[in-house]
Scaffold this active site. Structure first.
Site, PDB file in Angstrom:
ATOM      1  N   PHE A 177       0.844  -1.204   0.000  1.00  0.00           N
ATOM      2  CA  PHE A 177       0.000   0.000   0.000  1.00  0.00           C
ATOM      3  C   PHE A 177       0.884   1.260   0.000  1.00  0.00           C
ATOM      4  CE2 PHE A 177      -2.391   3.228   2.535  1.00  0.00           C
ATOM      5  CZ  PHE A 177      -3.352   3.496   1.564  1.00  0.00           C
ATOM      6  N   GLN A 178       0.628   2.156  -0.903  1.00  0.00           N
ATOM      7  CA  GLN A 178       1.359   3.419  -1.060  1.00  0.00           C
ATOM      8  C   GLN A 178       2.850   3.215  -1.285  1.00  0.00           C
ATOM      9  OE1 GLN A 178      -0.029   6.048   2.142  1.00  0.00           O
ATOM     10  NE2 GLN A 178      -1.652   6.727   0.753  1.00  0.00           N
ATOM     11  N   LYS A 238       9.819   3.341   6.532  1.00  0.00           N
ATOM     12  CA  LYS A 238       9.175   3.597   7.823  1.00  0.00           C
ATOM     13  C   LYS A 238       9.914   2.902   8.984  1.00  0.00           C
ATOM     14  CE  LYS A 238       4.685   3.728  10.069  1.00  0.00           C
ATOM     15  NZ  LYS A 238       3.254   3.445   9.974  1.00  0.00           N
ATOM     16  N   MET A 247      -0.849  33.134 -22.678  1.00  0.00           N
ATOM     17  CA  MET A 247       0.368  32.892 -23.451  1.00  0.00           C
ATOM     18  C   MET A 247       0.109  31.892 -24.580  1.00  0.00           C
ATOM     19  SD  MET A 247       3.351  33.777 -24.003  1.00  0.00           S
ATOM     20  CE  MET A 247       4.505  34.385 -22.789  1.00  0.00           C
TER      21      MET A 247
HETATM   22  C1  LIG Z   1       1.689  22.932 -15.511  1.00  0.00           C
HETATM   23  C2  LIG Z   1       1.643  23.624 -16.823  1.00  0.00           C
HETATM   24  N1  LIG Z   1       0.703  23.289 -17.733  1.00  0.00           N
HETATM   25  C3  LIG Z   1       0.662  23.911 -18.938  1.00  0.00           C
HETATM   26  C4  LIG Z   1       1.559  24.877 -19.249  1.00  0.00           C
HETATM   27  C5  LIG Z   1       1.526  25.572 -20.611  1.00  0.00           C
HETATM   28  N2  LIG Z   1       1.230  27.004 -20.475  1.00  0.00           N
HETATM   29  C6  LIG Z   1       2.185  27.957 -20.458  1.00  0.00           C
HETATM   30  S1  LIG Z   1       1.584  29.477 -20.241  1.00  0.00           S
HETATM   31  C7  LIG Z   1       0.009  28.915 -20.175  1.00  0.00           C
HETATM   32  C8  LIG Z   1      -1.143  29.857 -19.993  1.00  0.00           C
HETATM   33  C9  LIG Z   1      -1.114  30.548 -18.702  1.00  0.00           C
HETATM   34  O1  LIG Z   1      -2.332  31.215 -18.523  1.00  0.00           O
HETATM   35  P1  LIG Z   1      -2.584  32.187 -17.327  1.00  0.00           P
HETATM   36  O2  LIG Z   1      -2.145  31.573 -16.062  1.00  0.00           O
HETATM   37  O3  LIG Z   1      -3.993  32.625 -17.374  1.00  0.00           O
HETATM   38  O4  LIG Z   1      -1.580  33.381 -17.612  1.00  0.00           O
HETATM   39  P2  LIG Z   1      -1.493  34.422 -18.840  1.00  0.00           P
HETATM   40  O5  LIG Z   1      -0.648  33.791 -19.904  1.00  0.00           O
HETATM   41  O6  LIG Z   1      -2.895  34.698 -19.307  1.00  0.00           O
HETATM   42  O7  LIG Z   1      -0.837  35.614 -18.240  1.00  0.00           O
HETATM   43  C10 LIG Z   1      -0.027  27.533 -20.322  1.00  0.00           C
HETATM   44  C11 LIG Z   1      -1.254  26.710 -20.350  1.00  0.00           C
HETATM   45  C12 LIG Z   1       2.536  25.176 -18.269  1.00  0.00           C
HETATM   46  N3  LIG Z   1       3.489  26.091 -18.490  1.00  0.00           N
HETATM   47  N4  LIG Z   1       2.544  24.554 -17.072  1.00  0.00           N
END
Ligand SMILES: Cc1ncc(C[n+]2csc(CCOP(=O)(O)OP(=O)(O)O)c2C)c(N)n1
Length: 563
Positions: free
Chosen positions: A111-112, A161, A467
């Site tokens: 487990f785990q 553990k 982005m």
């Molecule tokens: C864990 C993770 N999943 C996906 C991405 C891909 N990714 C890079 S920027 C982004 C958008 C970020 O959106 P938001 O937080 O609303 O910020 P904004 O770009 O609008 O300032 C994504 C999905 C990432 N960098 N990290």
């Protein structure tokens, strides 16, 4: 004779640990029971193990001490992998202690049970499975030493553990002696002299500063006072040179300034200090600093010439190498070079078009900088807001910005803000976060409230995964696949209030000023839901794989041929 659990606590005390971020569970019960009995360090109960790792990482970034995280076996451990990888990519020293099932159960699908060492190996500097109580104290000593020496990084210790229950004497080693691990600190003087001569002969030299130079800020400033070489930096290095230093051309790379990228493209000698030539900085490598001889100063010999071939390789600690280099170099002045760079600055300064109708994220960032104390600690999550902070928030000292550079981890910022709030107890912590990122580890608002910590969280809310939308706009003919969040967002103000935060929604400049001042006056963690222009792009932008001089600029596309 004391238990393994107590040995762990005493060893952490010996290492000067003041705070441990963690989350309990079955295999970790002995350790948690011992933590309950001691007052040597604080244990901070996060609400997700990923956050324990991010908080420890950011504690380290802000304080330069080794951050510590503690989790249970199985899912407790697997939840930390993103945090380990984040710290690994940015060379951040931290120690993760994970509990493991008892030694007799290892390999039985208990487990785990999970092969934690096998899973962490690609994203840690070193890892240990403690199989014998006799090795426990020595292992912890080595883990801290490895995390912070040479090129820093996360170290993982997996402790079954039964080892935490067994008893043994506590003899904490005073020294570490690892035969195959001996980092080089002092740079080779002959190489340093060669580089000094190259600088003296150069017409267009350029410093290229990375996060590995974080502890060499004073030495670099001294060096620049004498050698007067302009400098560009990476995201990780913001603040190593103060924003108002004239020779600071600011961040280079995909969203770097025009002058920084043109400086790299035109320099005749590029001196890299603790930077690793990441693809977001180099763009097309065959075009990167094509006119330049390359000097590469790095404590990690494997990093040198890995991506860009170095003409002057120097293995050593940035601060020691730079102070030796300062002695060897002539007093210089590069007036023609400054003129060229000034022209670039005047042609395309970092700028944005402000608006009367809608808040611009760049305005919010600049305005925050104007209203916040100068010694505020800034955190960002990942996305457009992160790049705007890099472009528009002025940093005057190293370690004032904590951000996930190498891995680009969304969800980093709220737990990171927690870590920084513990590292910098008397200073303001401000977190810039996108509306997408905010939801990725929003539960840590509860930890901030429970710990009575104040963080001002500024959501730059564009109702988009901004982005990614930007790339879809420019390279996928505006097919906004899974990035439009309009009408599918929670009420951030109500959500934040449910955790106990002060929370405000603002959409005008006046509202922002009023709400931000209330946040400054409050003792509580605050959330500002700032409604910003939905369609703003981060510019300049070097398209992936393009040469640095092929930037998309706010109004048009400039290429080297146009010049
Ligand atoms: C864990 C993770 N999943 C996906 C991405 C891909 N990714 C890079 S920027 C982004 C958008 C970020 O959106 P938001 O937080 O609303 O910020 P904004 O770009 O609008 O300032 C994504 C999905 C990432 N960098 N990290």
């Amino acid at each position: 004779m004391i238990s393994g659990a107590k040995i762990i606590c005493k060893a952490l005390k010996e290492e000067g640990v003041e705070v441990v971020f963690g989350y309990p569970g079955g295999a970790a019960l002995n350790i948690y029971d011992e933590i309950y009995k001691q007052n040597d360090f604080k244990h901070i109960l996060v609400r997700h193990e990923q956050s324990a790792a991010h908080a420890a990482d950011a504690y380290s970034r802000a304080s330069s001490k080794v951050g510590v995280a503690l989790v249970t076996s199985g899912p407790g451990f697997t939840n930390t992998l993103t945090g380990l990888a984040t710290a690994y990519c940015d060379s951040i020293p931290m120690v993760l202690i994970s509990a493991q099932v008892a030694t007799s159960l290892i390999g039985t699908d208990a487990f785990q049970e999970i092969d934690a060492i096998g899973m962490s190996r690609p994203c840690v500097k070193h890892s240990y499975l403690v199989k014998d109580i006799k090795d426990l104290a020595k292992t912890i000593k080595e883990a801290f030493y490895i995390a912070k020496s040479g090129r820093p990084g996360p170290v993982h210790i997996d402790i079954p553990k039964d080892i935490t229950a067994l008893k043994y004497e506590f003899n904490y080693p005073s020294e570490v002696n690892l035969k195959t691990y001996k980092p080089t600190y002092k740079g080779h003087l002959k190489q340093i002299k060669k580089l000094a001569q190259a600088i003296n002969e150069s017409k267009k030299p350029l410093l290229y500063i990375g996060g590995g130079a974080m502890n060499a800020s004073n030495e670099i400033k001294e060096f620049i006072k004498k050698a007067k070489i302009p400098s560009v930096c990476t995201l990780m290095a913001l603040g190593i040179l103060p924003d108002d230093e004239k020779l600071n051309l600011k961040m280079a790379g995909m969203h770097g300034s025009y002058k920084a990228n043109m400086a790299i493209s035109e320099c005749d000698l590029l001196i890299s200090i603790g930077a690793r030539f990441d693809d977001r900085i180099t763009g097309k490598t065959s075009e990167f600093a094509k006119m330049a001889k390359i000097a590469h100063i790095d404590i990690d010999p494997c990093s040198i010439s890995k991506i860009i071939k170095a003409d002057y390789p120097i293995v050593g600690d940035a601060s020691l190498v730079i102070s030796d280099l300062t002695k060897e170099v002539n007093e210089c002045e590069f007036n023609e070079w400054y003129e060229i760079l000034n022209r670039y600055e005047n042609l395309y300064p970092l700028s944005y078009e402000d608006s009367k109708e809608v808040l611009k994220p760049q305005w919010v960032i600049s305005r925050t900088a104007a209203l916040a104390p100068k010694n505020s600690n800034i955190i960002t999550d990942v996305g457009q807001h992160q790049m705007w902070v890099a472009q528009f928030y002025p940093f005057y000292e190293p370690r004032r910005l904590s951000t996930s550079g190498g891995l680009g981890t969304m969800g980093y910022s709220i737990p990171a803000a927690l870590g920084v709030a513990f590292a910098k107890e008397d200073e303001l912590v401000i977190n810039f976060v996108g509306d997408g990122s905010f939801l990725m580890n929003v539960q840590e608002l509860m930890t901030l409230i429970a710990q009575r910590k104040k963080v001002i969280n500024i959501i730059l809310n564009n109702s988009y995964l901004g982005m990614v939308r930007q790339w879809q706009t420019r390279f996928y003919e505006q097919r906004y696949s899974s990035t439009d969040l309009e009408d599918v967002q929670p009420d951030f103000v109500a959500l934040a209030k449910s955790f106990g935060c002060d929370a405000y929604r603002v959409s005008t400049k006046t509202e922002f000023d009023e709400a931000f001042k209330k946040c400054l006056d409050s003792k509580n963690t605050c959330v500002l839901d700032v409604i910003v222009n939905r369609f703003e792009d981060v510019l300049p932008m070097v398209p992936a794989g393009a040469a640095l001089y092929n930037m998309i600029l706010p109004s048009n596309l400039i290429t080297k041929e146009d010049k």
